[in-house]
Design a protein around this motif. Sequence first.
Motif, PDB file in Angstrom:
ATOM      1  N   ASN A  31       0.756  -1.188  -0.169  1.00  0.00           N
ATOM      2  CA  ASN A  31      -0.005   0.031   0.053  1.00  0.00           C
ATOM      3  C   ASN A  31       0.725   1.349  -0.032  1.00  0.00           C
ATOM      4  OD1 ASN A  31      -2.133  -1.841   0.121  1.00  0.00           O
ATOM      5  ND2 ASN A  31      -3.126  -0.901   2.016  1.00  0.00           N
ATOM      6  N   PHE A  32       1.964   1.157   0.738  1.00  0.00           N
ATOM      7  CA  PHE A  32       2.782   2.489   0.689  1.00  0.00           C
ATOM      8  C   PHE A  32       3.404   2.588  -0.528  1.00  0.00           C
ATOM      9  CE2 PHE A  32       7.196   4.408   1.184  1.00  0.00           C
ATOM     10  CZ  PHE A  32       6.805   5.647   1.871  1.00  0.00           C
ATOM     11  N   LEU A  33       3.619   1.407  -1.403  1.00  0.00           N
ATOM     12  CA  LEU A  33       4.149   1.451  -2.770  1.00  0.00           C
ATOM     13  C   LEU A  33       3.411   2.021  -3.675  1.00  0.00           C
ATOM     14  CD1 LEU A  33       6.575   1.038  -4.951  1.00  0.00           C
ATOM     15  CD2 LEU A  33       5.306  -1.441  -4.999  1.00  0.00           C
ATOM     16  N   ALA A  34       1.927   1.600  -3.598  1.00  0.00           N
ATOM     17  CA  ALA A  34       0.866   2.131  -4.203  1.00  0.00           C
ATOM     18  C   ALA A  34       0.694   3.769  -4.219  1.00  0.00           C
ATOM     19  CB  ALA A  34      -0.409   1.662  -3.884  1.00  0.00           C
ATOM     20  N   PHE A  35       0.741   4.070  -2.639  1.00  0.00           N
ATOM     21  CA  PHE A  35       0.460   5.559  -2.417  1.00  0.00           C
ATOM     22  C   PHE A  35       1.727   6.338  -3.009  1.00  0.00           C
ATOM     23  CE2 PHE A  35       0.938   9.316  -0.021  1.00  0.00           C
ATOM     24  CZ  PHE A  35      -0.271   9.669   0.136  1.00  0.00           C
ATOM     25  N   CYS A  36       2.998   5.869  -2.950  1.00  0.00           N
ATOM     26  CA  CYS A  36       4.248   6.508  -3.611  1.00  0.00           C
ATOM     27  C   CYS A  36       3.940   6.580  -4.928  1.00  0.00           C
ATOM     28  CB  CYS A  36       5.331   5.971  -2.914  1.00  0.00           C
ATOM     29  SG  CYS A  36       5.826   6.353  -1.443  1.00  0.00           S
ATOM     30  N   ALA A  37       3.407   5.736  -5.743  1.00  0.00           N
ATOM     31  CA  ALA A  37       3.226   5.850  -7.054  1.00  0.00           C
ATOM     32  C   ALA A  37       2.398   6.817  -7.601  1.00  0.00           C
ATOM     33  CB  ALA A  37       2.709   4.278  -7.590  1.00  0.00           C
ATOM     34  N   LEU A  38       1.343   7.374  -6.685  1.00  0.00           N
ATOM     35  CA  LEU A  38       0.608   8.491  -7.150  1.00  0.00           C
ATOM     36  C   LEU A  38       1.426   9.466  -7.776  1.00  0.00           C
ATOM     37  CD1 LEU A  38      -1.743   8.903  -4.066  1.00  0.00           C
ATOM     38  CD2 LEU A  38      -2.408   8.198  -6.210  1.00  0.00           C
ATOM     39  N   PRO A  39       0.463  10.298  -8.683  1.00  0.00           N
ATOM     40  CA  PRO A  39       1.432  11.548  -9.266  1.00  0.00           C
ATOM     41  C   PRO A  39       1.917  12.377  -7.994  1.00  0.00           C
ATOM     42  CG  PRO A  39      -0.761  11.154 -10.266  1.00  0.00           C
ATOM     43  CD  PRO A  39      -0.524  10.316  -9.246  1.00  0.00           C
ATOM     44  N   ARG A  40       2.990  13.224  -8.261  1.00  0.00           N
ATOM     45  CA  ARG A  40       3.334  14.154  -7.236  1.00  0.00           C
ATOM     46  C   ARG A  40       2.185  14.984  -6.644  1.00  0.00           C
ATOM     47  NH1 ARG A  40       7.575  14.331 -11.134  1.00  0.00           N
ATOM     48  NH2 ARG A  40       9.440  13.566 -10.114  1.00  0.00           N
ATOM     49  N   TRP A  41       1.376  15.577  -7.476  1.00  0.00           N
ATOM     50  CA  TRP A  41       0.190  16.455  -7.361  1.00  0.00           C
ATOM     51  C   TRP A  41      -0.669  15.840  -6.200  1.00  0.00           C
ATOM     52  CZ3 TRP A  41      -4.498  14.871  -8.473  1.00  0.00           C
ATOM     53  CH2 TRP A  41      -4.506  14.122  -9.551  1.00  0.00           C
ATOM     54  N   ALA A  42      -0.713  14.748  -6.347  1.00  0.00           N
ATOM     55  CA  ALA A  42      -1.857  13.974  -5.546  1.00  0.00           C
ATOM     56  C   ALA A  42      -1.170  13.327  -4.451  1.00  0.00           C
ATOM     57  CB  ALA A  42      -2.039  12.596  -6.257  1.00  0.00           C
ATOM     58  N   ARG A  43       0.168  13.096  -4.167  1.00  0.00           N
ATOM     59  CA  ARG A  43       0.690  12.983  -2.675  1.00  0.00           C
ATOM     60  C   ARG A  43       0.672  14.298  -1.900  1.00  0.00           C
ATOM     61  NH1 ARG A  43       4.571  10.251  -6.079  1.00  0.00           N
ATOM     62  NH2 ARG A  43       6.253  11.770  -5.741  1.00  0.00           N
ATOM     63  N   ILE A  52       1.742  14.552   1.790  1.00  0.00           N
ATOM     64  CA  ILE A  52       2.891  13.796   2.061  1.00  0.00           C
ATOM     65  C   ILE A  52       4.016  14.420   1.066  1.00  0.00           C
ATOM     66  CG2 ILE A  52       3.991  11.687   1.514  1.00  0.00           C
ATOM     67  CD1 ILE A  52       1.990  11.581   3.564  1.00  0.00           C
ATOM     68  N   PRO A  53       5.332  14.696   1.705  1.00  0.00           N
ATOM     69  CA  PRO A  53       6.250  15.434   1.068  1.00  0.00           C
ATOM     70  C   PRO A  53       6.886  14.535  -0.122  1.00  0.00           C
ATOM     71  CG  PRO A  53       7.251  14.491   3.301  1.00  0.00           C
ATOM     72  CD  PRO A  53       5.714  14.435   3.214  1.00  0.00           C
ATOM     73  N   THR A  54       7.370  14.962  -1.254  1.00  0.00           N
ATOM     74  CA  THR A  54       7.978  14.189  -2.170  1.00  0.00           C
ATOM     75  C   THR A  54       9.453  14.498  -2.270  1.00  0.00           C
ATOM     76  OG1 THR A  54       5.963  14.591  -3.783  1.00  0.00           O
ATOM     77  CG2 THR A  54       7.990  14.089  -4.874  1.00  0.00           C
ATOM     78  N   PHE A  55       9.992  13.390  -2.227  1.00  0.00           N
ATOM     79  CA  PHE A  55      11.492  13.345  -2.344  1.00  0.00           C
ATOM     80  C   PHE A  55      12.045  13.150  -3.844  1.00  0.00           C
ATOM     81  CE2 PHE A  55       9.999  11.879   1.850  1.00  0.00           C
ATOM     82  CZ  PHE A  55      10.850  12.851   2.711  1.00  0.00           C
ATOM     83  N   PRO A  56      13.266  13.792  -4.302  1.00  0.00           N
ATOM     84  CA  PRO A  56      13.819  13.558  -5.349  1.00  0.00           C
ATOM     85  C   PRO A  56      14.077  12.001  -5.836  1.00  0.00           C
ATOM     86  CG  PRO A  56      15.156  15.174  -4.118  1.00  0.00           C
ATOM     87  CD  PRO A  56      14.162  14.491  -3.272  1.00  0.00           C
ATOM     88  N   THR A  57      14.013  10.890  -4.859  1.00  0.00           N
ATOM     89  CA  THR A  57      14.491   9.822  -5.239  1.00  0.00           C
ATOM     90  C   THR A  57      13.050   8.913  -5.364  1.00  0.00           C
ATOM     91  OG1 THR A  57      14.763   9.313  -2.939  1.00  0.00           O
ATOM     92  CG2 THR A  57      16.413   9.715  -4.318  1.00  0.00           C
ATOM     93  N   THR A  58      11.932   9.441  -5.031  1.00  0.00           N
ATOM     94  CA  THR A  58      10.731   8.668  -4.785  1.00  0.00           C
ATOM     95  C   THR A  58      10.269   7.823  -6.370  1.00  0.00           C
ATOM     96  OG1 THR A  58       9.881  10.245  -3.291  1.00  0.00           O
ATOM     97  CG2 THR A  58       8.248   8.890  -4.310  1.00  0.00           C
TER      98      THR A  58
END
Length: 264
Positions: free
Chosen positions: A214-226, A231-237
């Motif tokens: 589920n965490f992987l699915a969440f991190c796969a969202l578009p940056r704007w959705a996260r 949730i902060p977006t990191f360069p390596t996400t």
Amino acid sequence: MAARARKDTGLFGPGSVTWRVHGEHVMWVAGVRALYLQSLHPRVMRGTFQNSALFDRKKAWARFLRTTEFVSIRTFGTTAQVERAGARVRAIHASLTGYDPDTDETFRLDDPEGLLWVHCGEIDSYVDIARRSGILSNDKDADTYVAESRRAAEVVGIPYSDAPASRADLADYFARMRPRLYACREARQGVLSSFNPPFPLRLAPLRLAVPTLNFLAFCALPRWARRMYGIPTFPTTELTVTLSLRSIQQASALLPRPAIPAQV
């Protein structure tokens, strides 16, 4: 009857990109991503929250199985199976309403905007995960998948011409919708609940894998959705998600493929 002997292969058929994509186990990640993305439309999320058994822990597992069965039939079923499943879903949506506290309005669950949002959230998630996991190796096949999905849109009552026909169409659609989206209270509650799903006892060991997937699915969202979820977006996400998806796809390649409904 074996799938290769069927005369009626429904909406898509064995030569379609859709059958190729939906026959892979990593698409479970796409399904969860779709739920997180769809939840950012406040009316859609509230309509689901107010009417769906997904938020009743005693009924949620059975409701989840019905949803996955519908997707399977819509993808692999015969024309008759798809028509019956679609008629049931359309009838359910037509009978339900929700309340929007933002506007103090009651709305129908078969509202065209809501139906299209759910469809686009699903298709965007499937094509994104399929592309990043390596199931689809080029942009042409990815666009073909989106174009084929217009047939699926019709099943739930969306006019064929209203559904996006390419990834560029999807991107334009989300750009238009973003000003109307945010993570309402129900959306945040749904995300938190998804990390502790009500599995039946026989599937209890899956609880160990669910938080990671589920965490992987969440991190796969578009940056704007996260960002809408705070949730902060990191360069390596993005790179980390893509590498993880490719690893899962490779590891699951030897597992049995999903069963195809028999001819009726």
